[in-house]
Design a protein around this motif. Sequence first.
Motif, PDB file in Angstrom:
ATOM      1  N   PHE A 139     -23.097  15.237  17.608  1.00 36.86           N
ATOM      2  CA  PHE A 139     -21.755  14.679  17.462  1.00 36.86           C
ATOM      3  C   PHE A 139     -21.119  15.055  16.129  1.00 36.86           C
ATOM      4  O   PHE A 139     -19.902  15.190  16.045  1.00 36.86           O
ATOM      5  CB  PHE A 139     -21.805  13.160  17.633  1.00 36.86           C
ATOM      6  CG  PHE A 139     -22.173  12.732  19.024  1.00 36.86           C
ATOM      7  CD1 PHE A 139     -21.249  12.824  20.053  1.00 36.86           C
ATOM      8  CD2 PHE A 139     -23.452  12.293  19.311  1.00 36.86           C
ATOM      9  CE1 PHE A 139     -21.587  12.450  21.351  1.00 36.86           C
ATOM     10  CE2 PHE A 139     -23.808  11.932  20.604  1.00 36.86           C
ATOM     11  CZ  PHE A 139     -22.872  12.005  21.624  1.00 36.86           C
ATOM     12  N   VAL A 140     -21.936  15.233  15.103  1.00 37.32           N
ATOM     13  CA  VAL A 140     -21.401  15.732  13.833  1.00 37.32           C
ATOM     14  C   VAL A 140     -20.859  17.141  14.022  1.00 37.32           C
ATOM     15  O   VAL A 140     -19.758  17.470  13.551  1.00 37.32           O
ATOM     16  CB  VAL A 140     -22.491  15.715  12.738  1.00 37.32           C
ATOM     17  CG1 VAL A 140     -22.021  16.487  11.513  1.00 37.32           C
ATOM     18  CG2 VAL A 140     -22.831  14.286  12.349  1.00 37.32           C
ATOM     19  N   TYR A 141     -21.623  17.976  14.716  1.00 35.56           N
ATOM     20  CA  TYR A 141     -21.175  19.346  14.984  1.00 35.56           C
ATOM     21  C   TYR A 141     -19.877  19.334  15.783  1.00 35.56           C
ATOM     22  O   TYR A 141     -18.940  20.087  15.484  1.00 35.56           O
ATOM     23  CB  TYR A 141     -22.259  20.109  15.736  1.00 35.56           C
ATOM     24  CG  TYR A 141     -21.910  21.556  16.031  1.00 35.56           C
ATOM     25  CD1 TYR A 141     -22.272  22.567  15.152  1.00 35.56           C
ATOM     26  CD2 TYR A 141     -21.209  21.915  17.187  1.00 35.56           C
ATOM     27  CE1 TYR A 141     -21.956  23.896  15.407  1.00 35.56           C
ATOM     28  CE2 TYR A 141     -20.886  23.235  17.449  1.00 35.56           C
ATOM     29  CZ  TYR A 141     -21.266  24.215  16.564  1.00 35.56           C
ATOM     30  OH  TYR A 141     -20.936  25.529  16.831  1.00 35.56           O
ATOM     31  N   LEU A 142     -19.814  18.467  16.807  1.00 31.16           N
ATOM     32  CA  LEU A 142     -18.646  18.434  17.686  1.00 31.16           C
ATOM     33  C   LEU A 142     -17.402  17.917  16.968  1.00 31.16           C
ATOM     34  O   LEU A 142     -16.350  18.572  16.987  1.00 31.16           O
ATOM     35  CB  LEU A 142     -18.944  17.573  18.912  1.00 31.16           C
ATOM     36  CG  LEU A 142     -17.783  17.365  19.892  1.00 31.16           C
ATOM     37  CD1 LEU A 142     -17.317  18.695  20.461  1.00 31.16           C
ATOM     38  CD2 LEU A 142     -18.202  16.424  21.022  1.00 31.16           C
ATOM     39  N   LEU A 193      -8.194  19.204  19.655  1.00 30.50           N
ATOM     40  CA  LEU A 193      -8.587  18.745  20.986  1.00 30.50           C
ATOM     41  C   LEU A 193      -8.917  19.923  21.894  1.00 30.50           C
ATOM     42  O   LEU A 193      -9.936  19.904  22.613  1.00 30.50           O
ATOM     43  CB  LEU A 193      -7.462  17.908  21.596  1.00 30.50           C
ATOM     44  CG  LEU A 193      -7.743  17.298  22.973  1.00 30.50           C
ATOM     45  CD1 LEU A 193      -8.909  16.329  22.905  1.00 30.50           C
ATOM     46  CD2 LEU A 193      -6.494  16.578  23.499  1.00 30.50           C
ATOM     47  N   LEU A 194      -8.094  20.953  21.876  1.00 26.42           N
ATOM     48  CA  LEU A 194      -8.329  22.118  22.728  1.00 26.42           C
ATOM     49  C   LEU A 194      -9.664  22.775  22.395  1.00 26.42           C
ATOM     50  O   LEU A 194     -10.475  23.058  23.287  1.00 26.42           O
ATOM     51  CB  LEU A 194      -7.187  23.126  22.564  1.00 26.42           C
ATOM     52  CG  LEU A 194      -7.363  24.461  23.297  1.00 26.42           C
ATOM     53  CD1 LEU A 194      -7.356  24.248  24.796  1.00 26.42           C
ATOM     54  CD2 LEU A 194      -6.269  25.446  22.898  1.00 26.42           C
ATOM     55  N   ASN A 195      -9.898  23.034  21.116  1.00 26.61           N
ATOM     56  CA  ASN A 195     -11.163  23.647  20.711  1.00 26.61           C
ATOM     57  C   ASN A 195     -12.344  22.730  21.008  1.00 26.61           C
ATOM     58  O   ASN A 195     -13.419  23.200  21.394  1.00 26.61           O
ATOM     59  CB  ASN A 195     -11.122  23.989  19.220  1.00 26.61           C
ATOM     60  CG  ASN A 195     -10.294  25.214  18.916  1.00 26.61           C
ATOM     61  OD1 ASN A 195     -10.773  26.334  18.875  1.00 26.61           O
ATOM     62  ND2 ASN A 195      -8.994  25.005  18.721  1.00 26.61           N
ATOM     63  N   GLY A 196     -12.143  21.414  20.832  1.00 29.31           N
ATOM     64  CA  GLY A 196     -13.208  20.470  21.132  1.00 29.31           C
ATOM     65  C   GLY A 196     -13.586  20.480  22.599  1.00 29.31           C
ATOM     66  O   GLY A 196     -14.778  20.439  22.950  1.00 29.31           O
ATOM     67  N   THR A 200     -17.185  21.715  23.819  1.00 29.67           N
ATOM     68  CA  THR A 200     -18.033  20.717  24.473  1.00 29.67           C
ATOM     69  C   THR A 200     -18.600  21.262  25.768  1.00 29.67           C
ATOM     70  O   THR A 200     -19.795  21.114  26.055  1.00 29.67           O
ATOM     71  CB  THR A 200     -17.238  19.424  24.752  1.00 29.67           C
ATOM     72  OG1 THR A 200     -16.770  18.873  23.524  1.00 29.67           O
ATOM     73  CG2 THR A 200     -18.119  18.399  25.444  1.00 29.67           C
ATOM     74  N   GLY A 201     -17.747  21.903  26.580  1.00 26.21           N
ATOM     75  CA  GLY A 201     -18.214  22.496  27.831  1.00 26.21           C
ATOM     76  C   GLY A 201     -19.295  23.532  27.604  1.00 26.21           C
ATOM     77  O   GLY A 201     -20.318  23.563  28.313  1.00 26.21           O
TER      78      GLY A 201
END
Length: 222
Positions: A139-142, A193-196, A200-201
């Motif tokens: 989650f830190v990475y994300l 948000l877009l990059n996240g 994430t996927g």
Amino acid sequence: MSVTQGLLTGAWLFWLQLGYGLVLLWALWRAPWRILAREPRLQHLYLGATVVIMLMWQLRAGISPGMAVHFLGVTTLTLMFGWELAIISATLALTGMSLIGLEAWDGFSVNGLCAAVVPALASYYGLRLVERLFPPNFFVYLFAGVFANAALAATLSGLSMMLVLGLAGVYSLDKILNEYLLFLPLIMFPEGLLNGILMTGMMVYYPDWIRTFDAKRYIDEQ
């Protein structure tokens, strides 16, 4: 943010072309061509990502004459392939945009610096800072390494464009502060948000696509 018409001329254009050319040569020199040459799957992934970035850059909104705002996606490129290949990929996408007439050829260097070089280097060093300050955690990475990193990269990209246009006298300081600066908060969150979402996927289903993400380090060892 990018230049769609020739707004810079003379000495400013020369120095921007020189600076961008030197950084691009540095990226070409350092890029892992041997790995890319022996991995056909990686080649397809890299070319596919470049096409996606080019398509993403076509979704834009015009602001003042000669200026447009669009998503960057360079943070995802940097985290997937490293800053060198990210700059080269963004340059290829910018070349395609110029060929179809959505970007100005005489604005190629300023677009390359502000929309490719600045966000790629900001994303790379931003991730290095996150790794230094925080423990290895998914989650830190994300949230820090991807979401906040992408928002910061987009902000620095926009600020660098404003700085160049302001110093070159293309637009007045009042115009930059009252118009362009107001767009930055509107750009930061959607870019993050877009990059996240994209990252994430890939982190869940295709972690081997991400050069900077070690699933054993960020997940298995927790």
